[in-house]
Design a protein around this motif. Structure first.
Motif, PDB file in Angstrom:
ATOM      1  N   THR A  50       0.844  -1.204   0.000  1.00 24.36           N
ATOM      2  CA  THR A  50       0.000   0.000   0.000  1.00 24.36           C
ATOM      3  C   THR A  50       0.873   1.245   0.000  1.00 24.36           C
ATOM      4  O   THR A  50       0.634   2.193  -0.762  1.00 24.36           O
ATOM      5  N   ALA A  82      -3.307  -3.320  -3.833  1.00 22.73           N
ATOM      6  CA  ALA A  82      -3.544  -2.151  -2.981  1.00 22.73           C
ATOM      7  C   ALA A  82      -4.311  -1.076  -3.755  1.00 22.73           C
ATOM      8  O   ALA A  82      -5.203  -0.425  -3.196  1.00 22.73           O
ATOM      9  N   GLN A  86      -7.936   0.514  -2.776  1.00 18.30           N
ATOM     10  CA  GLN A  86      -8.193   1.943  -2.670  1.00 18.30           C
ATOM     11  C   GLN A  86      -9.414   2.341  -3.509  1.00 18.30           C
ATOM     12  O   GLN A  86     -10.245   3.132  -3.067  1.00 18.30           O
ATOM     13  N   ALA A  99      -4.686  -0.608   3.400  1.00 20.30           N
ATOM     14  CA  ALA A  99      -3.918  -1.837   3.659  1.00 20.30           C
ATOM     15  C   ALA A  99      -4.813  -2.934   4.218  1.00 20.30           C
ATOM     16  O   ALA A  99      -4.682  -4.105   3.841  1.00 20.30           O
TER      17      ALA A  99
END
Length: 170
Positions: A50, A82, A86, A99
Protein backbone atom coordinates in the motif's frame (compact mmCIF):
# COMPACT_ATOMS: atom_id res chain seq x y z
CA UNK A 1 -4.58 -33.68 7.68
CA UNK A 2 -3.59 -30.12 6.89
CA UNK A 3 -1.04 -29.30 4.20
CA UNK A 4 0.18 -25.72 4.77
CA UNK A 5 1.94 -23.50 2.22
CA UNK A 6 3.12 -20.06 3.33
CA UNK A 7 4.82 -17.13 1.68
CA UNK A 8 5.02 -13.40 2.31
CA UNK A 9 1.91 -11.56 1.22
CA UNK A 10 0.30 -14.68 -0.27
CA UNK A 11 2.12 -13.79 -3.47
CA UNK A 12 1.20 -15.93 -6.41
CA UNK A 13 2.72 -13.94 -9.21
CA UNK A 14 3.42 -16.63 -11.80
CA UNK A 15 2.34 -20.11 -12.75
CA UNK A 16 5.69 -21.84 -12.31
CA UNK A 17 5.96 -21.19 -8.58
CA UNK A 18 6.37 -23.79 -5.89
CA UNK A 19 3.00 -22.83 -4.38
CA UNK A 20 1.11 -23.76 -7.55
CA UNK A 21 3.00 -27.03 -7.97
CA UNK A 22 2.51 -27.92 -4.31
CA UNK A 23 -1.23 -27.28 -4.53
CA UNK A 24 -1.43 -29.45 -7.64
CA UNK A 25 0.27 -32.19 -5.59
CA UNK A 26 -2.31 -31.68 -2.82
CA UNK A 27 -5.37 -32.03 -5.04
CA UNK A 28 -3.84 -34.74 -7.22
CA UNK A 29 -1.77 -37.12 -5.13
CA UNK A 30 -3.08 -36.33 -1.66
CA UNK A 31 -6.73 -36.00 -2.70
CA UNK A 32 -7.36 -32.71 -0.90
CA UNK A 33 -10.99 -31.60 -1.23
CA UNK A 34 -10.68 -28.09 0.19
CA UNK A 35 -8.14 -25.35 -0.56
CA UNK A 36 -8.20 -22.21 1.59
CA UNK A 37 -6.31 -19.06 0.65
CA UNK A 38 -5.80 -17.49 4.06
CA UNK A 39 -4.66 -13.92 4.57
CA UNK A 40 -4.15 -12.32 7.98
CA UNK A 41 -4.78 -8.97 9.58
CA UNK A 42 -1.92 -6.53 10.09
CA UNK A 43 -0.10 -8.05 7.10
CA UNK A 44 3.24 -6.29 6.71
CA UNK A 45 3.50 -7.18 3.03
CA UNK A 46 0.12 -5.58 2.27
CA UNK A 47 0.99 -2.51 4.37
CA UNK A 48 4.24 -2.21 2.43
CA UNK A 49 2.51 -2.72 -0.91
CA UNK A 50 0.00 0.00 0.00
CA UNK A 51 2.83 2.37 0.87
CA UNK A 52 4.61 1.57 -2.42
CA UNK A 53 1.40 2.15 -4.38
CA UNK A 54 0.74 5.50 -2.69
CA UNK A 55 4.39 6.56 -3.14
CA UNK A 56 4.21 5.67 -6.84
CA UNK A 57 1.12 7.87 -7.25
CA UNK A 58 2.80 10.77 -5.42
CA UNK A 59 6.00 10.42 -7.45
CA UNK A 60 4.03 10.25 -10.71
CA UNK A 61 2.09 13.39 -9.78
CA UNK A 62 5.21 15.34 -8.81
CA UNK A 63 7.32 14.16 -11.73
CA UNK A 64 10.24 13.72 -9.35
CA UNK A 65 12.73 10.93 -10.09
CA UNK A 66 12.08 7.96 -7.86
CA UNK A 67 14.64 5.82 -6.06
CA UNK A 68 13.44 2.22 -5.76
CA UNK A 69 14.74 -0.21 -3.16
CA UNK A 70 14.86 -3.97 -3.64
CA UNK A 71 12.07 -4.34 -1.09
CA UNK A 72 9.92 -1.87 -3.03
CA UNK A 73 10.48 -3.91 -6.17
CA UNK A 74 9.25 -7.00 -4.35
CA UNK A 75 6.21 -5.19 -2.95
CA UNK A 76 5.45 -3.59 -6.33
CA UNK A 77 3.98 -6.94 -7.42
CA UNK A 78 1.30 -6.48 -4.75
CA UNK A 79 0.74 -2.78 -5.47
CA UNK A 80 -2.10 -3.46 -7.99
CA UNK A 81 -4.00 -5.22 -5.19
CA UNK A 82 -3.54 -2.15 -2.98
CA UNK A 83 -4.70 0.09 -5.84
CA UNK A 84 -7.84 -2.03 -6.27
CA UNK A 85 -8.49 -1.85 -2.52
CA UNK A 86 -8.19 1.94 -2.67
CA UNK A 87 -10.69 2.06 -5.56
CA UNK A 88 -13.19 -0.04 -3.58
CA UNK A 89 -13.06 2.31 -0.58
CA UNK A 90 -14.58 5.78 -0.23
CA UNK A 91 -12.39 8.66 -1.40
CA UNK A 92 -9.98 9.83 1.28
CA UNK A 93 -9.47 6.42 2.91
CA UNK A 94 -6.36 6.30 5.10
CA UNK A 95 -3.28 4.25 4.32
CA UNK A 96 -4.22 1.87 7.17
CA UNK A 97 -7.75 1.44 5.79
CA UNK A 98 -6.42 0.71 2.32
CA UNK A 99 -3.92 -1.84 3.66
CA UNK A 100 -6.66 -3.57 5.68
CA UNK A 101 -8.96 -3.79 2.64
CA UNK A 102 -6.04 -4.96 0.49
CA UNK A 103 -5.77 -8.10 2.63
CA UNK A 104 -9.20 -9.34 1.47
CA UNK A 105 -8.62 -8.16 -2.10
CA UNK A 106 -5.34 -10.08 -2.12
CA UNK A 107 -7.04 -13.27 -0.93
CA UNK A 108 -9.44 -13.09 -3.88
CA UNK A 109 -6.61 -12.20 -6.27
CA UNK A 110 -4.66 -15.25 -5.10
CA UNK A 111 -7.70 -17.47 -5.59
CA UNK A 112 -8.19 -16.14 -9.12
CA UNK A 113 -4.52 -16.60 -10.01
CA UNK A 114 -4.54 -20.16 -8.75
CA UNK A 115 -7.55 -20.99 -10.94
CA UNK A 116 -6.00 -19.25 -13.95
CA UNK A 117 -2.48 -20.68 -13.55
CA UNK A 118 -3.27 -24.29 -12.64
CA UNK A 119 -5.23 -26.48 -15.00
CA UNK A 120 -5.34 -29.42 -12.54
CA UNK A 121 -6.75 -27.24 -9.75
CA UNK A 122 -9.11 -25.45 -12.15
CA UNK A 123 -10.48 -28.76 -13.48
CA UNK A 124 -10.95 -30.19 -9.96
CA UNK A 125 -12.83 -27.05 -8.87
CA UNK A 126 -14.88 -27.02 -12.08
CA UNK A 127 -15.92 -30.65 -11.55
CA UNK A 128 -16.81 -30.05 -7.90
CA UNK A 129 -14.14 -32.45 -6.62
CA UNK A 130 -12.34 -29.56 -4.88
CA UNK A 131 -13.64 -26.36 -3.31
CA UNK A 132 -11.56 -23.18 -3.19
CA UNK A 133 -12.40 -20.69 -0.42
CA UNK A 134 -10.86 -17.53 0.97
CA UNK A 135 -10.50 -16.43 4.57
CA UNK A 136 -8.74 -13.86 6.76
CA UNK A 137 -7.20 -14.77 10.12
CA UNK A 138 -7.33 -12.05 12.79
CA UNK A 139 -3.95 -12.21 14.54
CA UNK A 140 -5.30 -10.36 17.61
CA UNK A 141 -8.50 -12.32 18.32
CA UNK A 142 -7.61 -15.62 16.66
CA UNK A 143 -10.89 -15.56 14.73
CA UNK A 144 -11.11 -16.58 11.08
CA UNK A 145 -13.48 -14.69 8.80
CA UNK A 146 -14.46 -16.99 5.94
CA UNK A 147 -15.00 -15.13 2.67
CA UNK A 148 -16.34 -18.07 0.69
CA UNK A 149 -15.66 -18.82 -2.93
CA UNK A 150 -14.42 -16.17 -5.34
CA UNK A 151 -17.42 -14.07 -6.41
CA UNK A 152 -16.34 -14.47 -10.06
CA UNK A 153 -15.35 -18.13 -9.80
CA UNK A 154 -17.68 -19.33 -12.59
CA UNK A 155 -16.34 -16.66 -14.96
CA UNK A 156 -12.72 -17.44 -14.06
CA UNK A 157 -13.28 -21.19 -14.49
CA UNK A 158 -14.47 -20.48 -18.01
CA UNK A 159 -11.40 -18.41 -18.87
CA UNK A 160 -8.51 -20.78 -18.21
CA UNK A 161 -4.78 -20.29 -18.59
CA UNK A 162 -3.37 -17.21 -20.25
CA UNK A 163 -6.40 -15.06 -19.44
CA UNK A 164 -4.29 -12.40 -17.76
CA UNK A 165 -4.68 -10.32 -14.62
CA UNK A 166 -7.92 -8.63 -15.73
CA UNK A 167 -9.78 -11.51 -14.09
CA UNK A 168 -8.18 -10.99 -10.70
CA UNK A 169 -10.60 -8.48 -9.26
CA UNK A 170 -13.01 -9.36 -6.50
Amino acid sequence: DVFVLRNAGNTLSHAEGSVVGSLEYCVGHLGAKLLVVLGHTKCGAMAGATQVMLNEKTAAASGAPKKVTTLEKLLAGLAPVAAQAQQELPSGASEAEIAAKAIEVNVFAGMARLLIYSEPVREKVKSGDVQLHGAVYDIVTGEVKFLGQHPKEKVILGMGAGSGDHALGA
